[in-house]
Design a protein around this motif. Structure first.
Motif, PDB file in Angstrom:
ATOM      1  N   THR A  27      76.033  43.468 -33.028  1.00 23.25           N
ATOM      2  CA  THR A  27      76.043  44.700 -32.236  1.00 23.25           C
ATOM      3  C   THR A  27      76.962  45.707 -32.910  1.00 23.25           C
ATOM      4  OG1 THR A  27      77.933  44.067 -30.858  1.00 23.25           O
ATOM      5  CG2 THR A  27      75.739  43.368 -30.113  1.00 23.25           C
ATOM      6  N   GLU A  28      76.734  46.971 -32.619  1.00 28.22           N
ATOM      7  CA  GLU A  28      77.579  48.014 -33.202  1.00 28.22           C
ATOM      8  C   GLU A  28      79.025  47.853 -32.755  1.00 28.22           C
ATOM      9  OE1 GLU A  28      77.995  52.861 -33.453  1.00 28.22           O
ATOM     10  OE2 GLU A  28      76.154  52.009 -32.628  1.00 28.22           O
ATOM     11  N   ALA A  29      79.217  47.556 -31.469  1.00 32.31           N
ATOM     12  CA  ALA A  29      80.576  47.393 -30.946  1.00 32.31           C
ATOM     13  C   ALA A  29      81.289  46.222 -31.616  1.00 32.31           C
ATOM     14  CB  ALA A  29      80.536  47.198 -29.434  1.00 32.31           C
ATOM     15  N   GLY A  30      80.590  45.118 -31.789  1.00 37.71           N
ATOM     16  CA  GLY A  30      81.191  43.956 -32.432  1.00 37.71           C
ATOM     17  C   GLY A  30      81.538  44.210 -33.879  1.00 37.71           C
ATOM     18  N   LEU A  31      80.643  44.888 -34.593  1.00 37.04           N
ATOM     19  CA  LEU A  31      80.897  45.202 -35.995  1.00 37.04           C
ATOM     20  C   LEU A  31      82.057  46.175 -36.136  1.00 37.04           C
ATOM     21  CD1 LEU A  31      79.631  44.189 -38.579  1.00 37.04           C
ATOM     22  CD2 LEU A  31      78.188  46.192 -38.608  1.00 37.04           C
ATOM     23  N   ARG A  32      82.110  47.165 -35.237  1.00 34.23           N
ATOM     24  CA  ARG A  32      83.239  48.112 -35.260  1.00 34.23           C
ATOM     25  C   ARG A  32      84.559  47.392 -34.991  1.00 34.23           C
ATOM     26  NH1 ARG A  32      82.223  53.662 -35.092  1.00 34.23           N
ATOM     27  NH2 ARG A  32      80.027  54.159 -34.785  1.00 34.23           N
ATOM     28  N   ALA A  33      84.556  46.475 -34.035  1.00 33.90           N
ATOM     29  CA  ALA A  33      85.772  45.725 -33.715  1.00 33.90           C
ATOM     30  C   ALA A  33      86.211  44.869 -34.907  1.00 33.90           C
ATOM     31  CB  ALA A  33      85.543  44.852 -32.486  1.00 33.90           C
ATOM     32  N   ALA A  34      85.257  44.220 -35.559  1.00 31.22           N
ATOM     33  CA  ALA A  34      85.578  43.401 -36.735  1.00 31.22           C
ATOM     34  C   ALA A  34      86.109  44.273 -37.867  1.00 31.22           C
ATOM     35  CB  ALA A  34      84.343  42.626 -37.192  1.00 31.22           C
ATOM     36  N   TYR A  35      85.494  45.437 -38.065  1.00 30.45           N
ATOM     37  CA  TYR A  35      85.948  46.350 -39.113  1.00 30.45           C
ATOM     38  C   TYR A  35      87.357  46.855 -38.812  1.00 30.45           C
ATOM     39  CZ  TYR A  35      86.324  50.193 -42.359  1.00 30.45           C
ATOM     40  OH  TYR A  35      86.764  51.024 -43.336  1.00 30.45           O
ATOM     41  N   SER A  36      87.610  47.223 -37.561  1.00 31.83           N
ATOM     42  CA  SER A  36      88.946  47.714 -37.182  1.00 31.83           C
ATOM     43  C   SER A  36      90.006  46.643 -37.397  1.00 31.83           C
ATOM     44  CB  SER A  36      88.958  48.149 -35.717  1.00 31.83           C
ATOM     45  OG  SER A  36      88.128  49.258 -35.528  1.00 31.83           O
ATOM     46  N   ALA A  37      89.663  45.414 -37.074  1.00 31.73           N
ATOM     47  CA  ALA A  37      90.627  44.329 -37.192  1.00 31.73           C
ATOM     48  C   ALA A  37      90.846  43.877 -38.636  1.00 31.73           C
ATOM     49  CB  ALA A  37      90.174  43.143 -36.345  1.00 31.73           C
TER      50      ALA A  37
END
Length: 194
Positions: A27-37
């Motif tokens: 999901t976009e939200a999951g990928l964004r969270a992984a990228y941020s972390a």
């Protein structure tokens, strides 16, 4: 679809409020969270390995593209997200180094004059390899892990390990043999390429 099944398997026997929200890498939200972390740390790793800002940025993009494409293969029970992403990053960096070694003239088209950097940061690569091996060793049965650590990492002879453990030498040899097979399998499951 597999992410939903895995989430369902994890929640069996545990209360729903105990599970952290996991939107998934697909999901976009999951990928964004992984990228941020993990994105900045992966970028620094790629930059140290490649010595090229543009190449490091492309490597990070490739890491998260591969993570998104293979989101269904990520299993948090096998490795942490960080370890899984760094395994992908290591493979991306190795692929890029191989590509540059085949066509070294391509780098000269975009690079600035020599900065005096002759090597590609083996210390950082060794650190990532260490993390991956430690994670894979954690997945082994305790007796296999102990035999491998004692025989390979500490360099002790099998007879000495057997005497200390109070088992026959053949048992230690067997534990090392089957432990190495399990270690290779664990590293394959983590996505580590030889």
């Amino acid at each position: 679809m597999m992410m939903a099944r895995r989430r369902g398997l994890r929640s069996v026997g545990s209360p729903p409020e105990a599970l952290p929200p996991d939107p998934g890498l697909d999901t976009e939200a999951g990928l964004r969270a992984a990228y941020s972390a993990h994105g900045p740390e992966i970028y620094r790793y790629a930059l140290r390995q490649l010595g090229d800002d543009g190449g490091a940025q492309e490597a990070v993009q490739e890491v998260f593209l591969r993570a998104w494409r293979r989101a269904d293969s990520y299993d948090p029970s096998l490795a942490s997200l960080r370890v899984w992403l760094f395994a992908i990053a290591r493979n991306v960096v190795v692929d890029e180094i191989r590509r540059l070694n085949v066509r070294p003239w391509r780098r000269q088209l975009t690079d600035e004059p020599e900065s005096g950097r002759d090597s590609i940061g083996p210390a950082e690569d060794t650190l990532v390899d260490t993390w991956l091996v430690e994670e894979a060793l954690r997945r082994l049965r305790p007796e296999h892990r102990q035999a491998i650590v004692q025989a390979y990492l500490r360099g002790r002879p099998h007879a000495e390990i057997a005497a200390e453990a109070g088992v026959p030498v053949g048992t230690i040899r067997s534990r090392v043999f089957y432990g190495l097979k399990a270690l290779r399998l664990a590293m394959d499951e983590m996505g580590v390429e030889p």
